[in-house]
Design a protein around this motif. Structure first.
Motif, short mmCIF file in Angstrom:
data_model
loop_
_atom_site.label_atom_id
_atom_site.label_comp_id
_atom_site.label_asym_id
_atom_site.label_seq_id
_atom_site.Cartn_x
_atom_site.Cartn_y
_atom_site.Cartn_z
N ALA A 103 0.81 -1.12 -0.08
CA ALA A 103 0.05 0.05 0.05
C ALA A 103 0.95 1.40 0.01
O ALA A 103 0.46 2.27 -0.60
CB ALA A 103 -0.97 0.13 1.40
N LYS A 104 2.06 1.19 0.88
CA LYS A 104 2.90 2.49 0.77
C LYS A 104 3.37 2.74 -0.71
O LYS A 104 3.26 3.95 -0.98
CB LYS A 104 4.25 2.05 1.50
N ILE A 105 3.83 1.97 -1.60
CA ILE A 105 4.24 2.41 -2.99
C ILE A 105 2.94 2.69 -3.93
O ILE A 105 3.48 3.17 -4.56
CB ILE A 105 5.41 1.39 -3.54
N GLU A 106 2.03 2.56 -3.27
CA GLU A 106 0.73 2.94 -3.89
C GLU A 106 0.09 4.30 -3.71
O GLU A 106 -0.69 4.67 -4.23
CB GLU A 106 -0.29 1.65 -4.12
N GLY A 107 0.74 4.68 -2.38
CA GLY A 107 0.58 6.14 -2.26
C GLY A 107 0.02 6.16 -0.91
O GLY A 107 -0.53 7.42 -0.41
N LEU A 108 -0.01 5.40 0.06
CA LEU A 108 -0.58 5.36 1.49
C LEU A 108 0.14 6.51 2.16
O LEU A 108 -0.71 7.37 2.72
CB LEU A 108 -0.44 4.01 2.15
N MET A 139 -7.87 -0.49 -9.34
CA MET A 139 -9.32 0.01 -8.91
C MET A 139 -8.99 1.37 -8.22
O MET A 139 -9.98 2.07 -7.87
CB MET A 139 -9.92 -0.81 -7.65
N ASP A 140 -8.08 1.98 -8.58
CA ASP A 140 -8.08 3.47 -8.00
C ASP A 140 -8.91 4.23 -8.67
O ASP A 140 -9.34 4.40 -9.84
CB ASP A 140 -6.60 4.18 -8.40
N GLY A 141 -9.71 4.91 -7.80
CA GLY A 141 -10.75 5.73 -8.12
C GLY A 141 -12.27 5.45 -8.09
O GLY A 141 -13.37 6.09 -7.96
N VAL A 142 -12.29 3.73 -7.86
CA VAL A 142 -13.47 3.09 -7.85
C VAL A 142 -14.19 3.63 -6.34
O VAL A 142 -13.55 3.58 -5.38
CB VAL A 142 -13.53 1.71 -7.80
N GLY A 143 -15.41 4.19 -6.27
CA GLY A 143 -16.16 4.56 -5.33
C GLY A 143 -15.43 5.78 -4.82
O GLY A 143 -15.44 6.11 -3.28
N ASN A 144 -14.60 6.39 -5.37
CA ASN A 144 -14.03 7.67 -4.99
C ASN A 144 -12.78 7.28 -3.93
O ASN A 144 -12.63 7.99 -2.95
CB ASN A 144 -14.88 8.60 -4.38
N GLY A 180 -6.47 3.50 -4.59
CA GLY A 180 -6.10 2.07 -4.92
C GLY A 180 -5.76 1.25 -3.87
O GLY A 180 -6.02 0.06 -3.47
N TRP A 181 -4.91 1.92 -2.90
CA TRP A 181 -4.37 1.32 -1.59
C TRP A 181 -5.40 1.00 -0.52
O TRP A 181 -5.39 -0.03 0.14
CB TRP A 181 -3.28 2.23 -1.09
N ARG A 182 -6.55 1.83 -0.67
CA ARG A 182 -7.51 1.51 0.26
C ARG A 182 -8.15 0.29 -0.11
O ARG A 182 -8.82 -0.64 0.77
CB ARG A 182 -8.57 2.47 0.32
#
Length: 521
Positions: free
Chosen positions: A87-92, A216-221, A224-226
């Protein structure tokens, strides 16, 4: 089901009942357990009494019913505690506005409750039964993992990691101890490795899943890391519900075995633990049936071998957590983009998993633990030395590869080594929980080895890992020497018939301190 005499051989189908039905009759399960124990303890019963049974077939039955589910539980456990690195390298870190030190604290705090709750969890495992306790804590950590996907700041993530440590504390020591209630000590490392290899598979899955879920970045606002936390947490909860109906408790109540097979498994656990040895263990084996007393827990806390083994454990677990938590970042900082870094972790973990199972099989066959543990600690030295000695990305990647392929075979070997040398089920339960609990404080240390300001080479982190590995080698050598000396002393006492001054009950109460007990090394 009506009781059968020891001579009867009921068909498996006659004994098979649904897991749901078994849960409806707790008192019946207790009575069944007592009856099987009575058959195994019947006067005149020996291993020859079960000579007509196919031991390998029974072991295969146990393997098929127990190992896949345990491996799945541990895979999800390791996936959920380590996916924060993906998750860290995806922007957490950027999205939550955390500093590098705050991120490291989120890694570190997991291990304090994780270590503290392992001993009480292992004691509760036997009280509440594995089929209830393990899925229950799994639901808890799956829920926490899902909620990590909606945290909004550093404080929220920190609190979630603390609760994740509380919930996950009981799984690995519980599974490791649970296996000792089914398998003899010369069989245990292969089974430990078969379910522990799920940790390395989890590492591979973590990279693949993170690569896919991040799309899935942006899905459901939501970022992606979430979704990494939310989806993996939901899967954990669903598997936990299934585990309530798929886990078995103890050999005495295992409906996939016939009554005679159950009696055989119980008998061999009590009296067939010593492989290729002329030492009679029937005396000390009674300790496996003792009623709970706090003295067994206290005996574990006072046992020198557990604390020395913890140093060996640190020599393995510090690199384990250093690799699992920071491997994506280490590879990413070698100059590869995040999606490539996620995928490059996969071959490392797959190779390590295969090697862990092969080495465990050989270790069980030869009945030795320390030669393999020490060899792979030396292999880690080579791997981390490669990482320190150069800035060449390919060589650093190769060094991490070598270190990881040594960590995963060494870990179950070390767990099996200590469990083999603790006698008495409650002492073993407490001792293994102490080893894994205090040992996992090494994860708290390793969480701070790889500082962001040290990237891309992480010389300090690799150097600290190397120091712990060397300390583990020294501790393993001391254990090896001590076990050899104690075994020789006890053999000499046996030859002089000094053990006759003790009754069978006294020898049983002494457990691994009895003159009839031999340490495996």
């Amino acid at each position: 089901m009506s009781p059968s005499s020891p001579s009867e051989k009921p068909d498996l189908g006659e004994l098979q009942v649904s897991h749901h039905e078994r849960r409806q009759h707790g008192s019946d399960k207790t009575a069944e357990k007592d009856r099987i124990d009575a058959i195994a303890e019947a006067p005149g019963t020996t291993m020859a009494s079960f000579a007509h049974l196919d031991e390998k077939k029974i072991l295969r039955k146990m393997d098929m019913r127990l190992i896949p589910m345990l491996a799945l539980l541990y895979l999800l456990s390791f996936l959920d505690r380590g996916n924060i690195g993906n998750a860290k390298i995806e922007g957490l870190q950027d999205d939550l506005g955390m500093t590098p030190d705050q991120y490291n604290w989120c890694l570190t705090v997991f291990f304090f409750p994780y270590a503290f709750f392992e001993v009480p969890s292992n004691l509760l495992l036997k009280k509440f039964r594995p089929s209830r306790w393990l899925p229950m804590i799994m639901v808890a950590w799956g829920t926490v993992m899902t909620l990590m996907g909606i945290v909004q700041n550093y404080e929220g993530l920190l609190a979630a990691r603390i609760f994740l440590g509380v919930a996950e504390a009981g799984l690995y020591p519980g599974c490791a101890y649970y296996l000792t209630m089914w398998y003899c000590r010369h069989e245990i490392q292969l089974r430990q490795a078969m379910f522990f290899s799920a940790a390395s598979i989890a590492g591979a899955f973590s990279g693949l899943l993170a690569f896919a879920i991040s799309k899935m970045d942006g899905v459901g606002n939501l970022e992606g890391w979430r979704w990494i936390f939310i989806l993996e947490g939901m899967v954990t909860v669903l598997v936990a519900v299934a585990a309530f109906f798929c886990l078995y408790d103890f050999p005495e109540t295992a409906t996939f075995l016939t009554e005679e097979e159950r009696a055989f498994v119980v008998f061999r656990l009590k009296y067939g633990q010593q492989k290729d040895s002329d030492v009679e263990e029937r005396h000390v084996a009674v300790a496996e049936s003792e009623q709970f007393q706090w003295k067994y827990v206290w005996d574990a806390f006072k046992d020198w071998q557990i604390w020395l083994n913890i140093i060996v454990y640190w020599g393995i677990v510090c690199p384990l957590y250093g690799i699992s938590l920071f491997l994506p970042s280490i590879v990413n900082n070698l100059g590869y983009k995040s999606s490539t870094a996620q995928l490059m972790t996969v071959p490392i973990y797959v190779t390590a998993a295969v090697l862990a199972v092969i080495v465990a099989y050989v270790s069980d066959r030869v009945g030795k633990r320390s030669p393999f543990v020490i060899f792979f600690l030396l292999m880690m030295v080579v791997g981390f030395a490669m990482c320190i000695s150069t800035t060449n990305p390919k060589v650093v990647y190769g060094g991490v590869f070598v270190a990881a392929c040594a960590i995963y075979p060494a870990f179950p070997g070390n767990i099996a080594w200590l469990s083999n040398n603790l006698a008495g089920s409650y002492k073993r339960s407490a001792g293994m929980a102490i080893q894994i609990g205090v040992g996992n404080l090494g994860g708290a240390m390793a969480s701070n080895f790889y500082r962001q300001k040290d990237s891309p080479h992480y010389t300090l982190g690799h150097g600290l890992e190397l120091g712990f590995v060397v300390a583990g080698i020294v501790a393993a050598a001391i254990l090896l020497t001590a076990y050899g000396a104690i075994n020789k002393k006890r053999a000499k006492s046996m030859n002089q018939q000094e053990d006759l001054q003790f009754s069978h009950e006294q020898l049983a109460d002494q457990g691994d301190k009895a003159v009839t007990f031999r340490y495996i090394y």
